[in-house]
Design a protein around this motif. Structure first.
Motif, mmCIF file in Angstrom:
data_model
loop_
_atom_site.group_PDB
_atom_site.id
_atom_site.type_symbol
_atom_site.label_atom_id
_atom_site.label_comp_id
_atom_site.label_asym_id
_atom_site.label_seq_id
_atom_site.Cartn_x
_atom_site.Cartn_y
_atom_site.Cartn_z
ATOM 1 N N LEU A 1 49.303 41.637 45.220
ATOM 2 C CA LEU A 1 49.735 40.245 45.091
ATOM 3 C C LEU A 1 50.378 39.739 46.384
ATOM 4 N N ASP A 2 51.183 40.597 47.029
ATOM 5 C CA ASP A 2 51.811 40.194 48.293
ATOM 6 C C ASP A 2 50.764 39.978 49.384
ATOM 7 N N LEU A 3 49.709 40.798 49.379
ATOM 8 C CA LEU A 3 48.643 40.630 50.371
ATOM 9 C C LEU A 3 47.950 39.283 50.186
ATOM 10 N N MET A 4 47.707 38.909 48.940
ATOM 11 C CA MET A 4 47.089 37.608 48.689
ATOM 12 C C MET A 4 48.000 36.468 49.126
ATOM 13 N N ARG A 5 49.291 36.644 48.945
ATOM 14 C CA ARG A 5 50.226 35.594 49.367
ATOM 15 C C ARG A 5 50.264 35.477 50.885
ATOM 16 N N THR A 6 50.106 36.601 51.591
ATOM 17 C CA THR A 6 50.089 36.517 53.058
ATOM 18 C C THR A 6 48.873 35.749 53.558
ATOM 19 N N TYR A 7 47.806 35.722 52.759
ATOM 20 C CA TYR A 7 46.630 34.932 53.098
ATOM 21 C C TYR A 7 46.750 33.488 52.633
ATOM 22 N N SER A 8 47.944 33.138 52.122
ATOM 23 C CA SER A 8 48.206 31.775 51.614
ATOM 24 C C SER A 8 47.256 31.409 50.471
ATOM 25 N N ALA A 9 46.949 32.379 49.645
ATOM 26 C CA ALA A 9 46.055 32.133 48.504
ATOM 27 C C ALA A 9 46.801 31.355 47.425
ATOM 28 N N SER A 10 46.104 30.415 46.843
ATOM 29 C CA SER A 10 46.679 29.657 45.736
ATOM 30 C C SER A 10 46.646 30.488 44.462
ATOM 31 N N ARG A 11 47.286 29.982 43.416
ATOM 32 C CA ARG A 11 47.304 30.712 42.155
ATOM 33 C C ARG A 11 45.889 30.805 41.575
ATOM 34 N N ALA A 12 45.111 29.744 41.764
ATOM 35 C CA ALA A 12 43.730 29.767 41.279
ATOM 36 C C ALA A 12 42.908 30.804 42.042
ATOM 37 N N GLN A 13 43.116 30.889 43.354
ATOM 38 C CA GLN A 13 42.385 31.879 44.149
ATOM 39 C C GLN A 13 42.813 33.297 43.788
ATOM 40 N N MET A 14 44.101 33.494 43.541
ATOM 41 C CA MET A 14 44.578 34.818 43.127
ATOM 42 C C MET A 14 43.993 35.200 41.770
ATOM 43 N N LEU A 15 43.861 34.207 40.890
ATOM 44 C CA LEU A 15 43.272 34.473 39.582
ATOM 45 C C LEU A 15 41.804 34.839 39.720
ATOM 46 N N TRP A 16 41.065 34.053 40.500
ATOM 47 C CA TRP A 16 39.622 34.230 40.596
ATOM 48 C C TRP A 16 39.233 35.461 41.409
ATOM 49 N N LYS A 17 39.960 35.738 42.477
ATOM 50 C CA LYS A 17 39.566 36.802 43.403
ATOM 51 C C LYS A 17 40.276 38.132 43.152
ATOM 52 N N LEU A 18 41.392 38.119 42.422
ATOM 53 C CA LEU A 18 42.144 39.360 42.231
ATOM 54 C C LEU A 18 42.344 39.697 40.757
ATOM 55 N N ARG A 19 42.955 38.779 40.019
ATOM 56 C CA ARG A 19 43.330 39.093 38.641
ATOM 57 C C ARG A 19 42.103 39.266 37.729
ATOM 58 N N LEU A 20 41.158 38.338 37.807
ATOM 59 C CA LEU A 20 39.990 38.436 36.927
ATOM 60 C C LEU A 20 39.137 39.675 37.207
ATOM 61 N N PRO A 21 38.817 39.987 38.483
ATOM 62 C CA PRO A 21 38.069 41.238 38.716
ATOM 63 C C PRO A 21 38.810 42.474 38.241
ATOM 64 N N ALA A 22 40.143 42.479 38.409
ATOM 65 C CA ALA A 22 40.917 43.643 37.966
ATOM 66 C C ALA A 22 40.945 43.761 36.447
ATOM 67 N N SER A 23 40.748 42.659 35.735
ATOM 68 C CA SER A 23 40.858 42.658 34.277
ATOM 69 C C SER A 23 39.541 42.983 33.573
ATOM 70 N N VAL A 24 38.442 43.106 34.330
ATOM 71 C CA VAL A 24 37.128 43.311 33.700
ATOM 72 C C VAL A 24 37.086 44.578 32.853
ATOM 73 N N PRO A 25 37.544 45.744 33.324
ATOM 74 C CA PRO A 25 37.528 46.929 32.445
ATOM 75 C C PRO A 25 38.358 46.739 31.185
ATOM 76 N N PHE A 26 39.515 46.084 31.314
ATOM 77 C CA PHE A 26 40.343 45.816 30.143
ATOM 78 C C PHE A 26 39.632 44.861 29.188
ATOM 79 N N LEU A 27 38.923 43.883 29.748
ATOM 80 C CA LEU A 27 38.225 42.898 28.922
ATOM 81 C C LEU A 27 37.155 43.564 28.064
ATOM 82 N N PHE A 28 36.328 44.408 28.664
ATOM 83 C CA PHE A 28 35.248 45.024 27.901
ATOM 84 C C PHE A 28 35.788 45.990 26.850
ATOM 85 N N THR A 29 36.884 46.663 27.153
ATOM 86 C CA THR A 29 37.493 47.536 26.151
ATOM 87 C C THR A 29 37.959 46.728 24.942
ATOM 88 N N SER A 30 38.588 45.592 25.206
ATOM 89 C CA SER A 30 39.051 44.747 24.103
ATOM 90 C C SER A 30 37.895 44.062 23.393
#
Length: 327
Positions: A224-253
């Motif tokens: 998360l800190d790395l994304m902030r150093t790139y001045s990423a917005s919350r939408a960009q952090m969601l799309w580029k970091l949080r959503l890809p990281a959540s894919v294994p959790f999503l399919f399990t659920s």
């Protein structure tokens, strides 16, 4: 050298297959043996009663044979359930001609499974979409985290058998649906699809919410800190970091969610007065004491759930492979 190694590789593959199949086969055989034993113990009471009433003489082997061939047994043995599934799938056509038109055959289990799977998939899609949206809101809003999440948890403590009739009555009196039926835009069967899909969505959204919240929060602080150093917005952090990281959790659920959606549809078919579907098949069997019909419908529901979970598993492998994840 390659020719010499080929038998070795073949033997290794067969050994690996045996290690994978033998434990599963052993468990299945043990379950079948216990099932047969329980069937004989529970069904022989009727046979013994008939022997006493009619002063019959039967050997133990005849008692066991009669206990496994009763027309309405307390616990049908596996071969009777398998025969019923075969007769109501392969032995009956899915469609039949009636009054000059091709219509679904209510004697066919595949026909009933179709009427259960369609609202299941629709409710699953509604529940999945709602669950993902709620999870995103919970992760990004502390107010939603403190307010929505407890209500989502509390909603699952309400028995579905209690809320299903309420949903059915409310939906049945919606002016929009009644007008659509009166105008001939939709049929009565399509109208019944709505409450079944809603009840299915009610049961399926919660696993998605829990899994996606855990997945969206899975990136560590350094990412998360790395994304902030790139001045990423919350939408960009969601799309580029949080959503890809959540894919294994999503399919399990999702695998848990699709099974819950199927259960919700079957439960919803009971108070809706549905004529078709696995729930209607179970209800008809209970009315007339057709235990073999009940068990065959239960096994068909289990087969449908297993097929849906396997489809999601295959889709998960494809998505993760496209994302660069290696097993």
């Amino acid at each position: 050298m390659a020719v010499t190694d080929r038998p070795t590789r073949t033997a290794g593959a067969l050994a690996a297959m045996a290690r994978a199949v033998v434990p599963v086969l052993s468990v299945v055989l043990a379950i079948i043996a216990i099932w047969y034993g329980a069937s004989v113990m529970m069904n022989r009471a009727w046979t013994l009663d008939q022997i006493q009433r009619q002063n019959l003489e039967m050997t133990p082997s005849q008692i066991i044979a009669d206990a496994m061939t009763q027309e309405r047994p307390v616990l049908p043995p596996p071969h009777q359930v398998a025969a019923e599934i075969w007769n109501t799938t392969v032995g009956e056509p899915v469609m039949r001609e009636r009054r000059g038109q091709m219509q679904g055959n209510p004697r066919n289990l595949i026909f009933h499974a179709y009427h259960t799977l369609w609202p299941t998939i629709l409710g699953f899609m509604i529940g999945t979409g709602l669950g993902i949206l709620l999870a995103i809101g919970i992760v990004h809003s502390r107010a939603m985290d403190l307010s929505v999440m407890p209500w989502a948890i509390a909603s699952q403590t309400i028995p579905i058998l209690a809320i299903a009739p309420i949903i059915v009555v409310v939906v049945a009196n919606l002016p929009v649906l009644n007008t659509a039926v009166d105008q001939g835009w939709i049929s009565d069967d399509t109208k019944l699809l709505v409450p079944k899909a809603l009840i299915s969505a009610y049961l399926s959204f919660f696993p998605v919410v829990v899994g996606m919240v855990a997945g969206l929060r899975s990136p560590n602080a350094m990412d998360l800190d790395l994304m902030r150093t790139y001045s990423a917005s919350r939408a960009q952090m969601l799309w580029k970091l949080r959503l890809p990281a959540s894919v294994p959790f999503l399919f399990t659920s999702l695998k848990v969610s699709i099974a819950a959606a199927l259960v919700g549809t079957i439960v919803a078919e009971l108070p809706t007065g549905a004529r078709f579907g696995l729930g209607a098949r179970l209800l008809t069997g209970s009315y007339y004491g057709q235990t073999i019909q009940i068990w065959s419908a239960l096994f068909m529901a289990a087969i449908c759930a297993a097929a849906l979970v396997m489809i999601l598993g295959a889709l998960e492998k494809i998505v993760l492979r496209r994302m660069g994840v290696r097993p």
